[in-house]
Design an enzyme around this catalytic site. Sequence first.
Site, PDB file in Angstrom:
ATOM      1  CE1 TYR A 146      -3.698   2.483   0.490  1.00 24.69           C
ATOM      2  CE2 TYR A 146      -2.457   3.293   2.376  1.00 24.69           C
ATOM      3  CZ  TYR A 146      -3.496   3.433   1.467  1.00 24.69           C
ATOM      4  OH  TYR A 146      -4.324   4.540   1.536  1.00 24.69           O
ATOM      5  CG  ASP A 244       5.711   3.546   1.089  1.00 24.82           C
ATOM      6  OD1 ASP A 244       5.968   4.177   2.136  1.00 24.82           O
ATOM      7  OD2 ASP A 244       4.557   3.397   0.644  1.00 24.82           O
ATOM      8  CE  LYS A 272       1.782   4.261   8.534  1.00 24.14           C
ATOM      9  NZ  LYS A 272       0.347   4.326   8.704  1.00 24.14           N
TER      10      LYS A 272
END
Length: 437
Positions: A146, A244, A272
Site C-alpha cells: 500500500y 516506501d 507516521k
Amino acid sequence: MSEIRFQSIAMHKALSKVIPGGVNSPVRSCKAVGVCPLIAVKGSGALLYDLDGNEYIDYCGSWGALMHGHAHPDVIQVIKDTAERGTSFGISTPLEEQLAAAVIKLMPSIQKIRFVSTGTEATMSAVRLARGFTGRDLIVKFDGHYHGHADFFLIQAGSGALDLEGTPASQGIPKEFVKNTICLPFNDLEALQQLFAHEEIRERLAAVILEPIAGNMGVVPADKAWMHVLRDLTAKNGTLLIFDEVMTGFRVAKGGAQSLYGIVPDLTCLGKIVGGGLPAAAFGGRAEIMDRLAPLGPVYQAGTLSGNPLAMAAGIKALELLDAPGFYEELEKKTKRLVDPIQKLIAQESLPYCIQSVGSMLTLFVGASQVTNAQEARGLDAEGFSHLFQKLLNLGIYIPPLQQEAWFVSMAHTGEQLDRTAECVIEILSSVCYAGR
Ligand code: PMP
C-alpha cells in the site's frame, strides 16, 4: 473491563449521517471484524479510552505513528510551545532545517528531503519526481503493498509483468488510470527477471516502489536475496528504486528497513513517526534527483501546510527520543515479551497461527504457518481473526481491526501490559483450538 459501548454506537450513528461510513479512513470502520468502530476520546501512554469510558491497551498506535505512545509529555510540551508562536506560516521555519538534519543523520541515503503532510503525498510526489528525472512513464509496484490512495497505486491483484493492457481496474476507478502501473507478485524472482528482460517495457520503467518490509498485508518482509537482485536490476536499468518507509522508517530500526537490508534506495518515503503523531511526511534521496524539484527544477510539487511547524516540532522531539542510546534494544525486548510466549504456544501445540515480526511491528496471522506474498495473505481465516479481535476488544485490548495489518508496540507499553496481552491471546488461541479438537 466493560463491554458496554452504547455511547460509541450512538456516536457512530451520528457520524455516519454526515461522513461516509462514519469514518475518515475506511479501515477504521471495523467492517472486517463486524463490530461498531471505536470512538476515541483520550490516549495516555499505551492506553486508549473510548467514549463510554472503556480502557484499552492499544496496539494500533495511530497506525504506527506513535512510537512513544499517546500524549508523550515531551511531545505535547513542544507542540504547546510551538503553537503559542503560531500554527502555520506558509513560509520556511528553522524547525524544517532541524527535522531535515535529524532525518538525514539517521538515514544517510537521504541527502535532501522535502516535507509534505501525508504518506500518500510523499509516495505520489516521489513517483512524479522519478518520472521527471528519468523521462519514463511506467512504475512497478507489488501486490499487497500500500502506498496511499493516488489513482496509479490503486491496483491490487498481480497482473503479471507483461500484461500491460490487462492490468485490472481496481478499487473503484476505471482501468485507464492505472494503465501505467505494473503490479507484480512480491518476493517473486522470476517475475522480476521477466520484467527486466523485456526490452520494450524495460526502457519505459521510471521507478519500482515497494514496502521493503510490507506492513499492509500484515508483516511480510522482503526476501534479502530478492531485494538485492531488485537493487541490481533497477540500478543497471536506470530505474529508480523507491523505498516506501512510511511505516518502517524509524520503526524497524533507527535507520529504517534500508539499514537492515544494507540497500541504498534512490528515493525514500517517510510518514507516521516522522511527524511525531501530527500530520507530516516526507520524501528524499540523492541530491541530484531531489534538485529536479521546483523551484530548482521543472518537477512541480507543493503544499500549503507542508513543513507545518507543529508537526515539525513533534517530529523533531520524536526522533530525538528514539535516538537515545539503547532505545531500539529496549523496544525489541518489549516486543519479544509479547511475541515469544505466543509463539511458544503455537509451536508446542502446532496451532494454525503464526506471528511474523520485525523490530516492534508484528502480525498474528490466523490460518497460516507462513505468509510471504499477497496471495497467501488473502487466503487467511477471516472468521478466526474476527473472533480473536472481538475477544481481545472485550478484554480491553485493541489490535488493528484487519488481519492484513501490523500491530505496533511502542516504548510506552509496560511489561505488565505486554504480559497481560500475551496471556489473553494465549487463552483465546488455546480455547479455539481445543474446542476444535
Ligand atoms: N505508504 C505506506 C507503507 C503506508 O503504510 C501508508 C499508510 N498506512 C501510506 C503510504 C499512506 O500514508 P497516509 O495514510 O499518511 O497517506
